[in-house]
Structures are given as structure tokens and as C-alpha cells.
Design an enzyme around this catalytic site. Structure first.
Site, PDB file in Angstrom:
ATOM      1  N   SER A  35       0.914  -1.213   0.041  1.00 50.98           N
ATOM      2  CA  SER A  35      -0.054   0.156   0.069  1.00 50.98           C
ATOM      3  C   SER A  35       0.770   1.268   0.113  1.00 50.98           C
ATOM      4  O   SER A  35       0.386   2.592  -0.487  1.00 50.98           O
ATOM      5  CB  SER A  35      -0.936  -0.019   1.176  1.00 50.98           C
ATOM      6  OG  SER A  35      -0.244  -0.159   2.574  1.00 50.98           O
ATOM      7  N   GLY A  72      -1.965  -4.255   0.898  1.00 49.03           N
ATOM      8  CA  GLY A  72      -2.091  -5.274   1.804  1.00 49.03           C
ATOM      9  C   GLY A  72      -1.286  -6.609   1.379  1.00 49.03           C
ATOM     10  O   GLY A  72      -1.497  -7.637   2.258  1.00 49.03           O
ATOM     11  N   ASN A 100       3.579  -5.776   6.011  1.00 51.37           N
ATOM     12  CA  ASN A 100       2.484  -6.691   6.207  1.00 51.37           C
ATOM     13  C   ASN A 100       2.701  -8.236   6.787  1.00 51.37           C
ATOM     14  O   ASN A 100       2.004  -8.620   7.560  1.00 51.37           O
ATOM     15  CB  ASN A 100       1.459  -6.791   4.948  1.00 51.37           C
ATOM     16  CG  ASN A 100       0.880  -5.445   4.495  1.00 51.37           C
ATOM     17  OD1 ASN A 100       0.272  -4.660   5.434  1.00 51.37           O
ATOM     18  ND2 ASN A 100       1.094  -5.019   3.242  1.00 51.37           N
ATOM     19  N   ASP A 181      -6.456   7.151   9.120  1.00 49.96           N
ATOM     20  CA  ASP A 181      -6.292   5.885   9.761  1.00 49.96           C
ATOM     21  C   ASP A 181      -5.060   5.980  10.655  1.00 49.96           C
ATOM     22  O   ASP A 181      -4.996   4.870  11.160  1.00 49.96           O
ATOM     23  CB  ASP A 181      -6.276   4.911   8.480  1.00 49.96           C
ATOM     24  CG  ASP A 181      -5.084   4.965   7.597  1.00 49.96           C
ATOM     25  OD1 ASP A 181      -4.243   5.792   7.729  1.00 49.96           O
ATOM     26  OD2 ASP A 181      -5.114   4.101   6.731  1.00 49.96           O
ATOM     27  N   HIS A 184      -1.418   5.007   7.113  1.00 49.11           N
ATOM     28  CA  HIS A 184      -0.992   5.426   5.629  1.00 49.11           C
ATOM     29  C   HIS A 184      -0.755   6.732   5.547  1.00 49.11           C
ATOM     30  O   HIS A 184      -1.352   7.733   6.161  1.00 49.11           O
ATOM     31  CB  HIS A 184      -2.007   4.928   4.714  1.00 49.11           C
ATOM     32  CG  HIS A 184      -2.223   3.334   4.663  1.00 49.11           C
ATOM     33  ND1 HIS A 184      -3.138   2.722   5.390  1.00 49.11           N
ATOM     34  CD2 HIS A 184      -1.471   2.123   4.000  1.00 49.11           C
ATOM     35  CE1 HIS A 184      -3.092   1.276   5.305  1.00 49.11           C
ATOM     36  NE2 HIS A 184      -2.105   1.202   4.473  1.00 49.11           N
TER      37      HIS A 184
END
Length: 218
Positions: A35, A72, A100, A181, A184
Site C-alpha cells: 500500500s 495489503g 504486512n 487512519d 498510511h
């Protein structure tokens, strides 16, 4: 005799393509990652590879940068799409993966093995590799976090590739650079990341652009 000399002069003045020489191969950079590369919830123009494209143009470097980031993605999933990314025949391959895996607690040897396959495959195709370091939060213990950190340094040394420091350094925890969030980067954060990558990518791009095309990158 004069007409022959005139004809030879005309041929010499033709562009290389018209004279029968092969046209130069377009230079490509593939940004291969998750991402942070894809630009999570950002317009395509704001993702860090798009920002670097502007830097390349401003620097007069004739590259097209291709965004092969998937939000992801883990190193295992990335391996499944590696062939498609390398089919672009890039001269430079930027690898940004692993965070991740770290969040999932994937064993470090497994992450390392996947990254090794990615780096080795790109090098076998004669692409220059730029490795971007990530970090693992101490969710799985400090030993895991330390091993994860060292993994990137060891890979860079083993394969002789430049290593970009932790991409989110200076972004994570900075309200001006992080998205809603809290994880990011926002557009400003993506520009910050692009600046971080550019410091290492620019000298590579200049060096590769000055060299003859390598076999296998056509």
C-alpha cells in the site's frame, strides 16, 4: 564520384533508426510493493511513484515508472505476481515489501526467503534493485523486531544493492504527513516518501541511463 560522396553524406545524416540501427530501448522503473507503493486511498497522481515520475522528468532522466503496488500485499502474495512485474523488462526494480508480513508475525526466515527470490529474479533479468527497508512493531517480541530490522541490512549486503532506510521514518506519527487512519501517508506523506526514495534512486537512474542496454532488459 561526386554523386557517390553525396549519397554517403546523406546516409550519414539520417537518424540512427532510418539508417538501420536499432532504436534505443525505453527505460523503465518498476515500483514493486504494497500500500505504501500503490498509494492507499490516494489519487494515482499522489502515490509516491507518480511523484518520482515528476522528479525524473524534471531531472531530464528518460524513464517511465510503473506502479506495481498492491495494498495489503505480503511477500508471499507478491511472489505470485512477480513475473508480471518483471515482464515490464525494467532497468530498475524498487522493492518495498515486508511490513504486512511483520504485522502478521510471519517468521523472519520465511520473509527473507521470499525477498531473496524477488531480488534474485530481478537481478537475473539484469535489473538494478533498490531495496526499501521496513520495520516490525514489537507485537511479536523484541527479538522478532530486531531480526526483522537486520534482515534488510543483510539482504542489501548479500545482493550488493542500495538500501533505503525505513520508508515511514518521519511520516509515522506525524499528523501533517499521515492519513486519517493513522497508518498510511497522506499526499504530503507520499511526497516525503518520494524524497526519501529519490535520494537513492536518482544516482542509480543516472548511472543506468549512461550505460549501454544490458542483455535481458530488452
Amino acid at each position: 564520384m561526386v554523386s557517390i560522396l553525396f549519397l554517403l553524406a546523406l546516409i550519414a545524416a539520417l537518424p540512427a533508426e532510418a539508417a538501420g540501427a536499432k532504436p534505443s530501448v525505453p527505460l523503465k522503473i518498476v515500483a514493486f510493493g504494497d500500500s505504501l507503493t500503490s498509494g492507499h486511498r490516494l489519487p494515482e497522481k499522489d502515490a509516491y511513484p507518480a511523484v518520482i515520475q515528476k522528479k525524473l522528468k524534471a531531472a531530464g532522466l528518460p524513464y517511465t515508472i510503473l506502479n506495481h503496488g498492491v495494498s495489503g500485499d505480503t511477500t508471499t502474495r507478491a511472489l505470485r505476481r512477480l513475473d508480471r512485474a518483471l515482464a515490464e523488462r525494467p532497468q530498475i526494480f524498487v522493492v518495498e515489501l515486508g511490513v504486512n508480513d511483520g504485522l502478521r508475525g510471519v517468521p523472519v526466515p520465511e520473509i527473507r526467503a521470499n525477498l531473496e527470490k524477488i531480488i534474485a529474479a530481478a537481478q537475473e533479468q539484469n535489473a538494478e534493485v533498490l531495496l526499501c527497508a521496513m520495520e516490525a512493531l514489537p507485537l511479536n517480541g523484541w527479538e522478532y523486531t530486531i531480526a526483522f530490522h537486520r534482515m534488510y541490512e543483510e539482504l542489501a549486503m548479500k545482493y550488493g544493492v542500495p538500501l533505503v532506510p525505513f520508508l515511514m521514518n518521519g511520516v509515522l506519527g506525524n499528523p501533517d504527513l499521515i492519513g486519517a487512519d493513522g497508518v498510511h501517508p497522506n499526499a504530503a506523506g507520499a511526497r516525503f516518501i518520494a524524497d526519501t526514495v529519490w535520494e537513492y534512486l536518482e544516482p542509480m537512474a543516472r548511472k543506468v541511463a549512461s550505460e549501454p542496454t544490458k542483455p535481458g532488459t530488452r
